[in-house]
Design a protein around this motif. Structure first.
Motif, PDB file in Angstrom:
ATOM      1  N   GLY A   8       0.813  -1.210   0.000  1.00  0.00           N
ATOM      2  CA  GLY A   8       0.000   0.000   0.000  1.00  0.00           C
ATOM      3  C   GLY A   8       0.839   1.248   0.000  1.00  0.00           C
ATOM      4  N   GLY A   9       2.030   1.146  -0.595  1.00  0.00           N
ATOM      5  CA  GLY A   9       2.921   2.287  -0.652  1.00  0.00           C
ATOM      6  C   GLY A   9       3.777   2.432   0.595  1.00  0.00           C
ATOM      7  N   LEU A  10       4.523   3.524   0.632  1.00  0.00           N
ATOM      8  CA  LEU A  10       5.452   3.770   1.737  1.00  0.00           C
ATOM      9  C   LEU A  10       4.713   3.912   3.071  1.00  0.00           C
ATOM     10  CD1 LEU A  10       8.523   3.983   1.738  1.00  0.00           C
ATOM     11  CD2 LEU A  10       8.297   6.475   1.639  1.00  0.00           C
ATOM     12  N   MET A  11       3.617   4.617   3.057  1.00  0.00           N
ATOM     13  CA  MET A  11       2.860   4.808   4.292  1.00  0.00           C
ATOM     14  C   MET A  11       2.296   3.491   4.813  1.00  0.00           C
ATOM     15  SD  MET A  11       0.831   8.423   3.658  1.00  0.00           S
ATOM     16  CE  MET A  11       0.040   8.283   5.261  1.00  0.00           C
ATOM     17  N   GLY A  12       1.877   2.623   3.908  1.00  0.00           N
ATOM     18  CA  GLY A  12       1.377   1.318   4.316  1.00  0.00           C
ATOM     19  C   GLY A  12       2.466   0.462   4.935  1.00  0.00           C
TER      20      GLY A  12
END
Length: 235
Positions: free
Chosen positions: A59-63
């Motif tokens: 889910g990307g860097l934040m995920g």
């Protein structure tokens, strides 16, 4: 009379020696070798004990950061801010080395793995020669377990990083991050991997050993991994 005095004096000397010895032993029992033992450092680095199970898609860097945070919280270290050691590509690219704090970092057993960012990446010739302390026995999971490496079945030493050896992002047009950790599809892109045990494939790099076969979970497993992450406390 003189004999009696001598016996009494000798007895007193023996008793005094016994008292001193008991006092020394009691002091060592309280402080260990005569001094208090420093408490172990709290965990500020770990490898995720289990991957998300969706290939390189976090889910990307934040995920990925949220995943590290949740694993840390389950291990009792949720009070710190945790980031995944990942670089991104494209516009506003992020370097993994710039998002993990300043160090020092300690594993789940309180053993130091690196003093600072420069030591972690071997920025100077001397630091590169000495290397950091990462490796199979010190690169522990959030549960304090050793990650399977070369010679183990299954081998799961591949850790997602998307980074070059210096901890910086790739600047070419090839996808080294599985679309910045949003893809689990094969046939388009790959993710750069490090070896948690610093062994295998004639490459001892902990953070940039080789690319994956693809972005799906089966291809991460086939390469020698399980979609694991390096997680660092930033504070």
């Amino acid at each position: 009379m003189r004999k009696t005095v001598g016996i009494v004096a000798a007895t007193l000397v023996l008793l005094l020696g016994a008292v001193v010895l008991i006092g020394q032993q009691a002091g060592q029992g309280r402080g260990g070798q005569g001094g208090a033992q420093a408490p172990p450092q709290p965990m500020s680095f770990f490898i995720t004990s289990v991957g998300k199970g969706d290939g390189a898609n976090y889910g990307g860097l934040m995920g990925a950061d949220a995943y590290c945070q949740s694993m840390a919280a389950a291990a009792g270290r949720g009070s710190s801010t945790w980031h995944a050691y990942l670089s991104t590509q494209g516009a506003n690219a992020v370097n993994a080395r710039d998002r993990i704090g300043n160090g020092p970092w300690y594993n789940q057993r309180g053993q130091r793995i690196a003093m600072n960012v420069a030591e972690l990446h071997g920025d100077t010739i001397e630091q590169a020669r000495v290397g950091n302390a990462l490796g199979k026995q010190l690169s522990l999971t959030d549960k304090g377990t050793v990650v399977n490496g070369v010679g183990d079945m299954p081998n799961t030493h591949d850790v997602l990083t998307g980074s070059q050896p210096d901890g910086r992002a790739y600047t070419d047009t090839m996808d080294h991050t599985c679309s910045n950790y949003t893809s689990n599809a094969d046939g388009r892109g790959q993710v750069q991997l490090g070896h948690s045990d610093k062994q295998g494939g004639n490459n001892s790099s902990w953070n940039s050993a080789h690319g994956s076969r693809g972005c799906s979970q089966p291809n991460l497993v086939a390469t020698g991994g399980a979609g694991l992450l390096y997680c660092f406390a930033t504070n």
